[in-house]
Motif scaffolding. Structure first.
Motif, PDB file in Angstrom:
ATOM      1  N   PRO A 160      18.052   5.232  22.273  1.00  0.00           N
ATOM      2  CA  PRO A 160      18.660   3.998  22.552  1.00  0.00           C
ATOM      3  C   PRO A 160      17.562   2.808  22.586  1.00  0.00           C
ATOM      4  O   PRO A 160      16.279   3.250  22.709  1.00  0.00           O
ATOM      5  N   GLY A 161      18.236   1.567  21.980  1.00  0.00           N
ATOM      6  CA  GLY A 161      16.909   0.344  21.959  1.00  0.00           C
ATOM      7  C   GLY A 161      16.170   0.632  20.749  1.00  0.00           C
ATOM      8  O   GLY A 161      16.638   1.384  19.828  1.00  0.00           O
ATOM      9  N   PHE A 162      15.180  -0.053  20.635  1.00  0.00           N
ATOM     10  CA  PHE A 162      14.401  -0.310  19.582  1.00  0.00           C
ATOM     11  C   PHE A 162      12.997   0.369  19.793  1.00  0.00           C
ATOM     12  O   PHE A 162      12.382  -0.087  20.815  1.00  0.00           O
ATOM     13  N   SER A 163      12.768   1.329  18.939  1.00  0.00           N
ATOM     14  CA  SER A 163      11.401   2.117  19.214  1.00  0.00           C
ATOM     15  C   SER A 163      10.730   2.731  17.891  1.00  0.00           C
ATOM     16  O   SER A 163      11.572   2.795  16.835  1.00  0.00           O
ATOM     17  N   ALA A 164       9.489   3.152  17.875  1.00  0.00           N
ATOM     18  CA  ALA A 164       9.015   3.885  16.797  1.00  0.00           C
ATOM     19  C   ALA A 164       9.349   5.270  17.012  1.00  0.00           C
ATOM     20  O   ALA A 164       8.598   6.159  17.597  1.00  0.00           O
ATOM     21  N   LEU A 165      10.663   5.673  16.483  1.00  0.00           N
ATOM     22  CA  LEU A 165      11.462   7.226  16.801  1.00  0.00           C
ATOM     23  C   LEU A 165      10.431   7.934  16.173  1.00  0.00           C
ATOM     24  O   LEU A 165      10.291   9.169  16.773  1.00  0.00           O
ATOM     25  N   VAL A 166      10.134   7.986  14.907  1.00  0.00           N
ATOM     26  CA  VAL A 166       9.305   9.081  14.064  1.00  0.00           C
ATOM     27  C   VAL A 166       7.710   8.455  15.054  1.00  0.00           C
ATOM     28  O   VAL A 166       7.027   7.784  14.481  1.00  0.00           O
ATOM     29  N   GLY A 167       7.428   9.604  15.497  1.00  0.00           N
ATOM     30  CA  GLY A 167       6.217   9.394  16.488  1.00  0.00           C
ATOM     31  C   GLY A 167       6.531   9.437  17.962  1.00  0.00           C
ATOM     32  O   GLY A 167       5.471   9.258  18.881  1.00  0.00           O
ATOM     33  N   SER A 168       7.657   9.478  18.350  1.00  0.00           N
ATOM     34  CA  SER A 168       7.965   9.353  19.530  1.00  0.00           C
ATOM     35  C   SER A 168       7.987  10.544  20.518  1.00  0.00           C
ATOM     36  O   SER A 168       8.172  10.637  21.617  1.00  0.00           O
ATOM     37  N   ASP A 169       7.706  11.627  19.979  1.00  0.00           N
ATOM     38  CA  ASP A 169       7.491  13.065  20.587  1.00  0.00           C
ATOM     39  C   ASP A 169       6.399  13.687  19.741  1.00  0.00           C
ATOM     40  O   ASP A 169       5.687  13.358  18.775  1.00  0.00           O
ATOM     41  N   GLY A 170       6.180  14.913  20.227  1.00  0.00           N
ATOM     42  CA  GLY A 170       4.979  15.723  19.695  1.00  0.00           C
ATOM     43  C   GLY A 170       5.442  16.393  18.678  1.00  0.00           C
ATOM     44  O   GLY A 170       4.424  17.157  17.730  1.00  0.00           O
ATOM     45  N   GLU A 171       6.593  16.269  18.083  1.00  0.00           N
ATOM     46  CA  GLU A 171       7.228  16.682  16.657  1.00  0.00           C
ATOM     47  C   GLU A 171       7.182  15.921  15.537  1.00  0.00           C
ATOM     48  O   GLU A 171       7.747  16.272  14.422  1.00  0.00           O
ATOM     49  N   SER A 172       6.573  14.763  15.553  1.00  0.00           N
ATOM     50  CA  SER A 172       6.574  13.741  14.663  1.00  0.00           C
ATOM     51  C   SER A 172       5.533  12.685  14.478  1.00  0.00           C
ATOM     52  O   SER A 172       4.869  12.674  15.659  1.00  0.00           O
ATOM     53  N   TRP A 173       5.143  12.358  13.453  1.00  0.00           N
ATOM     54  CA  TRP A 173       4.019  11.512  13.128  1.00  0.00           C
ATOM     55  C   TRP A 173       4.412  10.331  12.428  1.00  0.00           C
ATOM     56  O   TRP A 173       4.980  10.498  11.250  1.00  0.00           O
ATOM     57  N   GLY A 174       4.030   9.142  12.729  1.00  0.00           N
ATOM     58  CA  GLY A 174       4.755   7.961  12.090  1.00  0.00           C
ATOM     59  C   GLY A 174       3.771   6.755  11.943  1.00  0.00           C
ATOM     60  O   GLY A 174       3.233   6.520  12.822  1.00  0.00           O
ATOM     61  N   TRP A 175       3.946   5.909  10.718  1.00  0.00           N
ATOM     62  CA  TRP A 175       3.165   4.797  10.478  1.00  0.00           C
ATOM     63  C   TRP A 175       4.320   3.713  10.739  1.00  0.00           C
ATOM     64  O   TRP A 175       5.083   3.523   9.930  1.00  0.00           O
ATOM     65  N   GLU A 176       3.937   2.769  11.864  1.00  0.00           N
ATOM     66  CA  GLU A 176       4.984   1.562  11.681  1.00  0.00           C
ATOM     67  C   GLU A 176       4.544   0.632  10.949  1.00  0.00           C
ATOM     68  O   GLU A 176       3.345  -0.044  11.123  1.00  0.00           O
TER      69      GLU A 176
END
Length: 271
Positions: free
Chosen positions: A125-141
């Motif tokens: 829910p809401g707006f977030s950097a979802l890829v990177g929001s946990d220990g199972e993902s890594w993301g470049w915003e």
């Protein structure tokens, strides 16, 4: 013939293939390893294989739909939600490069590109950097040039430089994602300028191409370029790489003018 070839090569200007010299990212370029140089200089996988590396309509938020060929994902205009989608193929070994095409005008406030395991979150829910929001993902915003992992901002990318801070750079529509599953690292290339390692210590696992979005009706394309296992490259491939680098960016015209038999010219041009 060898002497004539050496003279012809020396008359050319050596350069990095396919890079944009006017890019804002040029000053932050990091010399790529030989394997990555070879992949960037090689043809992409055949068209009939690309759908195998496309988006997975069964591994995404319900807000995403995928085209029949699997190469484009579209997010529905769902309010107050962040949604993610993963690629069909995950990689546990080897060096792999794929291109994400995401128009800058369709990104919104939290447009993230990266990788995740099958346990990474697909909706929040809401707006977030979802890829990177946990220990199972890594993301470049992309908008803020921020790196996210484990639910936290862990840095900016590319590196800010000696001053320690800079305004975010405008990331163009196409980004290359560089995953070295053997070394456990993730990096990116913009305008064909490799920007170095963004994340290290990914550990062992199977990592899937991933994006997360908040913008309604955004369309995100994926195109797997190529991959390479960690093993010595054949001498013929190394020689081809040296010749192609030496003749400069105008590969087609320059190679045809070399004093070589037609069969070797076809080899140099990946024909």
């Amino acid at each position: 013939m060898g002497l004539a070839l050496m003279k012809a090569l020396r008359s050319r200007l050596a350069g990095t293939p396919h890079t944009d010299p006017a890019s804002d990212f040029r000053a932050m370029r990091v010399p790529p390893c030989l394997r990555l140089e070879t992949i960037l200089d090689s043809p992409a996988v055949p068209l009939q294989e690309r759908s195998r590396h496309g988006w997975n309509p069964s591994d995404c938020s319900a807000s995403f739909t995928v085209t029949a060929d699997g190469l484009t994902a579209k997010r529905s205009p769902v309010a107050w939600s962040t949604d993610s989608i993963r690629g069909k193929e995950g990689f546990a070994a080897g060096l792999h490069v794929w291109e994400i095409t995401w128009p800058a005008a369709q990104r919104g406030s939290h447009a993230v590109v990266g990788v995740s395991t099958v346990d990474g979150a697909l909706q929040a829910p809401g707006f977030s950097a979802l890829v990177g929001s946990d220990g199972e993902s890594w993301g470049w915003e992309l908008g803020r040039n921020e790196l996210h992992h484990g639910g936290a901002k862990v840095g900016t990318y590319p590196l800010a430089g000696p001053a320690g801070s800079r305004p975010p750079l405008a990331v163009p529509d196409a980004v290359l994602v560089v995953l070295d599953a053997d070394a456990g690292t993730l990096g990116f290339a913009v305008d064909r300028h490799y920007l170095g390692t963004a994340f290290s210590g990914l550990g062992r696992g199977k990592f899937h191409p991933s994006v997360s979005a908040v913008w309604g009706d955004c369309e995100i394309g994926i195109r797997y370029l190529n991959g390479m296992q960690r093993q010595p490259q054949p001498l013929m491939d190394l020689c081809r790489r040296v010749v192609r680098l030496s003749v400069g960016p105008e590969r087609e015209t320059a190679t045809r003018s070399l004093p070589l038999p037609p069969a070797i010219k076809r080899f140099l041009l990946y024909r």
